[in-house]
Write an enzyme that holds these catalytic residues in place. Structure first.
Site, PDB file in Angstrom:
ATOM      1  N   ASP A  60       0.820  -1.213   0.000  1.00  0.00           N
ATOM      2  CA  ASP A  60       0.000   0.000   0.000  1.00  0.00           C
ATOM      3  C   ASP A  60       0.857   1.268   0.000  1.00  0.00           C
ATOM      4  O   ASP A  60       2.026   1.242   0.388  1.00  0.00           O
ATOM      5  CB  ASP A  60      -0.863   0.054   1.269  1.00  0.00           C
ATOM      6  CG  ASP A  60      -2.016  -0.933   1.230  1.00  0.00           C
ATOM      7  OD1 ASP A  60      -1.998  -1.834   0.374  1.00  0.00           O
ATOM      8  OD2 ASP A  60      -2.926  -0.804   2.071  1.00  0.00           O
ATOM      9  N   ASP A  61       0.215   2.349  -0.371  1.00  0.00           N
ATOM     10  CA  ASP A  61       0.696   3.738  -0.178  1.00  0.00           C
ATOM     11  C   ASP A  61       1.752   4.215  -1.179  1.00  0.00           C
ATOM     12  O   ASP A  61       2.146   5.370  -1.151  1.00  0.00           O
ATOM     13  CB  ASP A  61       1.240   3.979   1.243  1.00  0.00           C
ATOM     14  CG  ASP A  61       0.167   3.828   2.316  1.00  0.00           C
ATOM     15  OD1 ASP A  61      -1.002   3.610   1.940  1.00  0.00           O
ATOM     16  OD2 ASP A  61       0.496   3.919   3.499  1.00  0.00           O
ATOM     17  N   HIS A 110      -5.813   2.711  -4.066  1.00  0.00           N
ATOM     18  CA  HIS A 110      -5.817   3.029  -2.626  1.00  0.00           C
ATOM     19  C   HIS A 110      -6.295   4.475  -2.479  1.00  0.00           C
ATOM     20  O   HIS A 110      -5.832   5.196  -1.607  1.00  0.00           O
ATOM     21  CB  HIS A 110      -4.398   2.819  -2.083  1.00  0.00           C
ATOM     22  CG  HIS A 110      -4.310   2.704  -0.587  1.00  0.00           C
ATOM     23  ND1 HIS A 110      -5.228   2.016   0.183  1.00  0.00           N
ATOM     24  CD2 HIS A 110      -3.395   3.177   0.307  1.00  0.00           C
ATOM     25  CE1 HIS A 110      -4.868   2.081   1.455  1.00  0.00           C
ATOM     26  NE2 HIS A 110      -3.774   2.794   1.557  1.00  0.00           N
ATOM     27  N   HIS A 114      -5.883   9.173   0.085  1.00  0.00           N
ATOM     28  CA  HIS A 114      -5.885   8.438   1.349  1.00  0.00           C
ATOM     29  C   HIS A 114      -6.821   9.010   2.413  1.00  0.00           C
ATOM     30  O   HIS A 114      -6.425   9.165   3.586  1.00  0.00           O
ATOM     31  CB  HIS A 114      -4.443   8.391   1.883  1.00  0.00           C
ATOM     32  CG  HIS A 114      -4.124   7.132   2.645  1.00  0.00           C
ATOM     33  ND1 HIS A 114      -4.282   7.016   4.002  1.00  0.00           N
ATOM     34  CD2 HIS A 114      -3.650   5.933   2.240  1.00  0.00           C
ATOM     35  CE1 HIS A 114      -3.901   5.815   4.401  1.00  0.00           C
ATOM     36  NE2 HIS A 114      -3.517   5.122   3.343  1.00  0.00           N
ATOM     37  N   HIS A 201       3.906  -2.287   3.055  1.00  0.00           N
ATOM     38  CA  HIS A 201       4.031  -0.924   2.521  1.00  0.00           C
ATOM     39  C   HIS A 201       5.356  -0.765   1.782  1.00  0.00           C
ATOM     40  O   HIS A 201       6.418  -0.896   2.404  1.00  0.00           O
ATOM     41  CB  HIS A 201       3.918   0.097   3.659  1.00  0.00           C
ATOM     42  CG  HIS A 201       2.574   0.079   4.327  1.00  0.00           C
ATOM     43  ND1 HIS A 201       2.238  -0.865   5.275  1.00  0.00           N
ATOM     44  CD2 HIS A 201       1.472   0.844   4.145  1.00  0.00           C
ATOM     45  CE1 HIS A 201       0.977  -0.653   5.657  1.00  0.00           C
ATOM     46  NE2 HIS A 201       0.487   0.381   4.989  1.00  0.00           N
TER      47      HIS A 201
HETATM   48 NI    NI Z   1      -2.650   3.266   3.302  1.00  0.00          NI
END
Ligand code: NI
Length: 257
Positions: A60-61, A110, A114, A201
């Site tokens: 993620d991210d 995602h 955020h 991540h």
């Molecule tokens: Ni996230």
């Protein structure tokens, strides 16, 4: 005679009251009907493509300055992964997203920036979802099918009304809060089992170190590292919108919360 009319009137009144009582119920049914997503996605899994021991690594991210090192490692070990990218980050490194896609990894969304769906109005959340998907589509030429909610926070009504396939996870390692790659690595090795979807991540250098150490170990234990769509459809399941998936063990259906 008078009594009879009275009876008639009270019958009429009762009927009207009943009708009025039904109005909210009918409205509720109509609203509910509208909010039920009509799509199911038949993602055809290649027969026997995913074996008895498989795991989906999900990141993620990103993309970040550490993603390419991760991609190098994944290529080296012949492992596939899923990247739930933030639209805003993807705009900064479109070439990295394109590379991940071209090398056979799955790109999921995602959102654009955020937002925490628990704390933002639904309209703002949807805007961020759609904007994030548009950025990805602009880079890889296709709209992502899967959404990972920031922080995994989704109100029950949003699963239906946001009309997406949500991907949650089987476990995480608190890697967003750790700089000790050995600790993350050990946690992955301890918790990983067939069908796991692991939340990680690619913004964290310690995570990249840990994952690149874990991959050959997991492969030595007989695990295949596959994309989350391959994992979830390994039993021929048609995936549904409006539900969060968290795992898919061999010979069992895709598991939701
Ligand atoms: Ni996230």
């Amino acid at each position: 005679m008078i009594k009879k009319d009275k009876n008639k009137n009270s019958q009429k009144r009762q009927l009207l009251e009943l009708l009025f009582a039904c109005v909210p119920i009918i409205l509720a049914i109509l609203l509910l009907w509208r909010s039920i997503p009509d799509g199911i996605y038949h993602l055809e899994a290649e027969e026997g493509a995913v074996g008895e021991k498989a795991i989906a690594l999900t990141f993620d991210d990103g993309p970040s300055g550490h993603t390419e090192r991760l991609l190098d490692g994944l290529a080296q070990y012949g492992a596939k992964a899923t990247f739930f990218v933030i639209g805003k980050q993807a705009e900064k490194r479109p070439d990295v997203v394109k590379r991940a896609h071209d090398e056979g990894h799955l790109i999921g969304s995602h959102t654009y920036d955020h937002p925490n769906f628990y704390l933002t109005p639904d309209s703002t959340a949807i805007e961020s979802i759609e904007k994030g998907e548009a950025v990805i589509e602009g880079i890889i030429g296709e709209k992502p099918l899967f959404l990972r909610a920031p922080y995994g926070n989704v109100w029950p009504h949003q699963f239906k009304s946001f009309d997406r396939i949500f991907i949650h996870w089987s476990f995480h390692t608190f890697d967003w809060n750790k700089d000790d790659s050995q600790e993350i690595y050990e946690d992955i090795m301890k918790k990983a089992s067939d069908g796991s979807i692991i939340l990680l991540h690619d913004t964290r250098p310690a995570t990249v170190d840990a994952v690149l150490k874990a991959i050959p170990e997991l492969q030595a234990e007989g695990y295949e590292l596959v994309r989350v769509d391959e994992l979830l459809t390994r039993n021929g399941d048609a995936l549904r919108v409006g539900v969060p998936y968290r795992a898919c063990e061999y010979d069992k259906g895709a598991l939701i919360f």
